[in-house]
Design a protein around this motif. Structure first.
Motif, mmCIF file in Angstrom:
data_model
loop_
_atom_site.group_PDB
_atom_site.id
_atom_site.type_symbol
_atom_site.label_atom_id
_atom_site.label_comp_id
_atom_site.label_asym_id
_atom_site.label_seq_id
_atom_site.Cartn_x
_atom_site.Cartn_y
_atom_site.Cartn_z
ATOM 1 N N ILE A 1 -1.989 3.700 1.603
ATOM 2 C CA ILE A 1 -2.793 3.614 0.377
ATOM 3 C C ILE A 1 -3.069 2.178 -0.040
ATOM 4 C CG2 ILE A 1 -2.885 4.253 -2.064
ATOM 5 C CD1 ILE A 1 -1.313 6.776 -1.316
ATOM 6 N N PRO A 2 -2.033 1.301 -0.165
ATOM 7 C CA PRO A 2 -2.366 -0.089 -0.503
ATOM 8 C C PRO A 2 -2.641 -0.954 0.718
ATOM 9 C CG PRO A 2 -0.007 0.205 -0.617
ATOM 10 C CD PRO A 2 -0.586 1.538 -0.225
ATOM 11 N N GLU A 3 -2.561 -0.336 1.913
ATOM 12 C CA GLU A 3 -2.768 -1.071 3.167
ATOM 13 C C GLU A 3 -1.799 -2.248 3.274
ATOM 14 O OE1 GLU A 3 -6.832 -2.032 4.105
ATOM 15 O OE2 GLU A 3 -7.568 -0.310 2.983
ATOM 16 N N LYS A 4 -0.511 -1.944 3.110
ATOM 17 C CA LYS A 4 0.509 -2.982 3.172
ATOM 18 C C LYS A 4 1.515 -2.659 4.273
ATOM 19 C CE LYS A 4 0.380 -4.340 -1.710
ATOM 20 N NZ LYS A 4 1.152 -4.422 -2.984
ATOM 21 N N PHE A 5 2.030 -3.714 4.897
ATOM 22 C CA PHE A 5 3.082 -3.583 5.882
ATOM 23 C C PHE A 5 4.397 -3.985 5.221
ATOM 24 C CE2 PHE A 5 -0.728 -3.929 8.353
ATOM 25 C CZ PHE A 5 -0.506 -3.103 9.450
ATOM 26 N N THR A 6 5.447 -3.203 5.497
ATOM 27 C CA THR A 6 6.725 -3.473 4.857
ATOM 28 C C THR A 6 7.865 -3.395 5.856
ATOM 29 O OG1 THR A 6 7.116 -1.140 4.281
ATOM 30 C CG2 THR A 6 5.922 -2.492 2.660
ATOM 31 N N ASN A 7 8.936 -4.110 5.529
ATOM 32 C CA ASN A 7 10.232 -3.918 6.184
ATOM 33 C C ASN A 7 11.073 -3.173 5.152
ATOM 34 O OD1 ASN A 7 13.124 -5.926 6.537
ATOM 35 N ND2 ASN A 7 12.602 -4.208 7.852
ATOM 36 N N TRP A 8 11.214 -1.867 5.363
ATOM 37 C CA TRP A 8 11.680 -0.971 4.327
ATOM 38 C C TRP A 8 10.760 -1.116 3.122
ATOM 39 C CZ3 TRP A 8 14.302 2.673 6.418
ATOM 40 C CH2 TRP A 8 15.011 2.406 7.590
ATOM 41 N N TYR A 9 11.223 -1.535 1.946
ATOM 42 C CA TYR A 9 10.284 -1.629 0.827
ATOM 43 C C TYR A 9 9.819 -3.058 0.562
ATOM 44 C CZ TYR A 9 11.132 3.214 -0.309
ATOM 45 O OH TYR A 9 11.195 4.579 -0.252
ATOM 46 N N LYS A 10 10.250 -3.987 1.366
ATOM 47 C CA LYS A 10 9.861 -5.380 1.177
ATOM 48 C C LYS A 10 8.575 -5.661 1.953
ATOM 49 C CE LYS A 10 11.449 -10.107 1.953
ATOM 50 N NZ LYS A 10 12.522 -10.950 2.561
ATOM 51 N N GLU A 11 7.524 -6.082 1.230
ATOM 52 C CA GLU A 11 6.260 -6.383 1.888
ATOM 53 C C GLU A 11 6.434 -7.600 2.792
ATOM 54 O OE1 GLU A 11 1.542 -7.242 0.896
ATOM 55 O OE2 GLU A 11 2.972 -6.962 -0.743
ATOM 56 N N VAL A 12 5.858 -7.519 3.984
ATOM 57 C CA VAL A 12 5.977 -8.628 4.947
ATOM 58 C C VAL A 12 4.597 -9.015 5.446
ATOM 59 C CG1 VAL A 12 8.296 -8.019 5.721
ATOM 60 C CG2 VAL A 12 6.331 -6.972 6.828
ATOM 61 N N PRO A 13 4.409 -10.288 5.796
ATOM 62 C CA PRO A 13 3.132 -10.713 6.388
ATOM 63 C C PRO A 13 2.918 -10.003 7.710
ATOM 64 C CG PRO A 13 4.446 -12.601 5.683
ATOM 65 C CD PRO A 13 5.339 -11.414 5.606
ATOM 66 N N ILE A 14 1.718 -9.613 7.946
ATOM 67 C CA ILE A 14 1.417 -8.844 9.148
ATOM 68 C C ILE A 14 1.716 -9.627 10.417
ATOM 69 C CG2 ILE A 14 -1.012 -9.538 9.156
ATOM 70 C CD1 ILE A 14 -1.661 -6.742 10.240
ATOM 71 N N ASN A 15 1.551 -10.953 10.367
ATOM 72 C CA ASN A 15 1.745 -11.752 11.591
ATOM 73 C C ASN A 15 3.173 -11.703 12.111
ATOM 74 O OD1 ASN A 15 -0.905 -12.550 11.468
ATOM 75 N ND2 ASN A 15 -0.475 -14.349 10.207
ATOM 76 N N SER A 16 4.144 -11.467 11.229
ATOM 77 C CA SER A 16 5.544 -11.463 11.650
ATOM 78 C C SER A 16 5.882 -10.266 12.529
ATOM 79 C CB SER A 16 6.453 -11.478 10.421
ATOM 80 O OG SER A 16 6.287 -10.280 9.677
ATOM 81 N N MET A 17 5.000 -9.295 12.590
ATOM 82 C CA MET A 17 5.292 -8.082 13.345
ATOM 83 C C MET A 17 4.696 -8.078 14.746
ATOM 84 S SD MET A 17 4.969 -5.226 10.377
ATOM 85 C CE MET A 17 3.516 -5.971 9.699
ATOM 86 N N PHE A 18 3.869 -9.051 15.050
ATOM 87 C CA PHE A 18 3.219 -9.083 16.363
ATOM 88 C C PHE A 18 4.104 -9.745 17.400
ATOM 89 C CE2 PHE A 18 -0.529 -8.491 13.699
ATOM 90 C CZ PHE A 18 -1.230 -7.562 14.430
#
Length: 578
Positions: free
Chosen positions: A461-478
């Motif tokens: 819905i908000p188009e957000k990536f999270t580590n559990w409930y903490k929002e994280v920058p998308i680049n850190s997941m690549f």
């Protein structure tokens, strides 16, 4: 010889429990059933950590207490290498499977107890076996009791006890015996039932109808019911304001879970739901039609003075039909196609039919137990044949889902070079099941972040990536500019949003319910990266409020506005990819 026949009768009471066990052993079981299983599992863990449970929507508190006891017992019995919180969070499937089994065998034990109690009181083995089978005549009830850890499975226990109490009360009334004990047990059981799930509300009608307009008895009934409810929901007493607001919203709003418009019902949806329930539950509809036909016939016999049945049993039959209809009307208010919402309706339908069979036996004086046995066997065969398609659907559906989950797991194991992001409920995977449970327990986030630092989720819905409930920058997941997005099909809009923000979307794996996408991060390829930055710069210059904020920042840092705009645009793209 009499003693041998008695023990043989007791052995026959094992038929239904054994059939249920055989079914349970053959049906495929999935692990990580997040909704609502893990809400109760993690709230049970809360209690083991001396924290209050938070989840009380159903309200389902007895299941949470059962979960706490089951978790503690499992922790004691198996080899563990950590504290109870860590052990459960590291091995949730181990605990989930054992909790399911504990609940299932409690259902089987209560079924056996119910049959024994009915047989002991009525001296009618056929009635006892038929009553035992009542909650299991419909495939949904049987499947839920076999593979789930949810309040609807616990309702099978409540329904067995309720049927036992109804028949015990009925036998006493027929024999003019004292029913004081039953008039106490009815409201106690009603309070317990309501503490499990509000959908059992219609069963309260039966004892209320028997009480009639006796104000003193009604006040006593409702007082004991309320006290019983409070006792069984004490662990969530701090959640009472939220719980009762939720109860109120269920009544005052037309949608599911207390949502929708602020009207009691939405007429269009309501009547469509009624038609859907009646037209898609063949066995229930057949039973209802037969019961109504018999009601008219029995009433005609009574009016003409040709009835040989007991009038109290006729009254019980009539009241049971009323509760069955009320149950359908209540479920239709917020029905969303999930058949397990009809578990109470199914049991009341079966109970009504069984009472009708008792009336037929009385009217035609079927005192020969062989005739009753033939009649009972015919009923069971009829139920199975009418419901055969649904049994097959449940078997195949569970089996297919299990296979598909295993296929997905193997695919992910073969692609360990990616970071994996989970993006959907009903994903039947470990991370999302724990996330779902965390949403309703709110105690374990820090420990989960320590145990699973690479567990990523995509909130659609908000188009957000999270580590559990903490929002994280998308680049850190690549990893190498790529990641895997699991578990459901993206909508066209969701896929378009990813592409718009500079990501290539490629479907790598799919089956009936699962999908895995590769998201490729091309924004660091020079041409595309600069295009994204230029696009962001245009947006900044077109937004006066944003531009003024950057102007102030440029003055503070002593650099030109254009340079500050570029740096801000670059930071946005590097951090959020859009």
């Amino acid at each position: 010889m009499k003693r041998i026949r008695l023990w043989m009768s007791y052995l026959l009471l094992l038929i239904i429990p054994l059939l249920v066990v055989i079914y349970q052993q053959h049906i495929e079981k999935n692990i990580y059933c997040s909704d609502p299983d893990y809400a109760y599992i993690l709230n049970g863990l809360n209690i083991n950590m001396h924290k209050l449970p938070l989840y009380c929507d159903h309200p389902g508190v007895p299941l949470t207490i059962f979960s706490a006891a089951g978790i503690r017992l499992t922790y004691w019995l198996h080899e563990k290498s950590a504290d109870i919180q860590t052990d459960v969070l590291l091995h949730p499937a181990y605990y989930e499977i054992r909790l399911q089994l504990m609940l299932f065998f409690l259902i089987v034990a209560v079924t056996l107890f119910s049959g024994y109690g009915i047989y002991k009181k009525s001296k009618n083995l056929n009635l006892a076996i038929a009553s035992q089978s009542a909650p299991f005549l419909f495939s949904t009830s049987l499947t839920i009791s076999s593979v789930s850890f949810m309040p609807d499975a616990m309702l099978i226990i409540i329904l067995q006890l309720f049927i036992l109490l109804i028949i015990q009360y009925g036998v006493k009334k027929i024999n003019n015996e004292d029913t004081t004990k039953e008039l106490w047990l009815f409201p106690i059981l009603s309070g317990l039932a309501l503490s499990v799930k509000l959908i059992v509300l219609p069963i309260l009608l039966l004892p209320i109808l028997f009480i009639g307009f006796n104000i003193k008895k009604l006040v006593k009934f409702f007082s004991i019911t309320a006290l019983s409810f409070i006792i069984f929901t004490l662990p969530v007493i701090k959640q009472y304001p939220y719980m009762f607001n939720w109860f109120l919203s269920l009544f005052t709003h037309s949608g599911i879970y207390g949502g929708g418009s602020t009207t009691i019902i939405n007429p269009d949806t309501y009547y469509k739901n009624i038609i859907f329930i009646i037209s898609n539950n063949n066995l229930m509809t057949v039973f209802m039609i037969l019961s109504l036909v018999w009601l008219i016939y029995f009433y005609y016999l009574k009016r003409t003075g040709r009835n040989h049945y007991n009038t109290f049993v006729f009254k019980l039959f009539f009241y049971s039909i009323i509760t069955q209809i009320v149950s359908i009307l209540i479920v239709s208010k917020s029905f969303d196609g999930k058949s397990y919402y009809l578990i109470v309706t199914y049991a009341l339908t079966a109970l009504t039919f069984i009472i009708a069979c008792v009336l037929i036996s009385m009217q035609f004086r079927f005192r020969n137990h062989l005739i009753q046995l033939i009649f009972l066997s015919s009923l069971m065969v009829f139920c199975i044949l009418v419901n055969l398609k649904n049994y097959k659907v449940d078997f195949l559906g569970q089996s297919m889902t299990k296979i598909e989950c295993d296929e997905l797991q193997k695919f992910l194991e073969n692609n360990s070079e990616y970071n994996i992001v989970t993006n959907a409920s009903y994903s039947l995977n470990k991370n999302y099941a724990l996330l779902f449970g965390l949403a309703f327990s709110r105690v374990h986030e820090n420990r989960l972040m320590q145990l699973y630092p690479k567990a990523y989720f995509y909130n659609v819905i908000p188009e957000k990536f999270t580590n559990w409930y903490k929002e994280v920058p998308i680049n850190s997941m690549f990893k190498n500019n790529k990641m895997l997005l699991v578990d459901r099909y993206l909508s066209d809009q969701e896929e378009a949003n990813f592409i718009k923000n500079g990501y290539a979307v490629k479907l790598l794996f799919s089956n009936r319910i699962k999908a895995v996408y590769e998201l490729a991060n091309y924004k660091f390829e020079t041409g595309n990266y600069e295009v994204l930055i230029k696009d962001k710069i245009k947006k900044i210059y077109s937004d006066k409020k944003w531009l003024n904020a950057i102007r102030e920042k440029s003055l503070q840092k002593g650099i030109s506005l254009d340079s500050m705009v570029y740096l801000d645009a670059k930071w946005m793209i590097d951090t959020y990819g859009k």
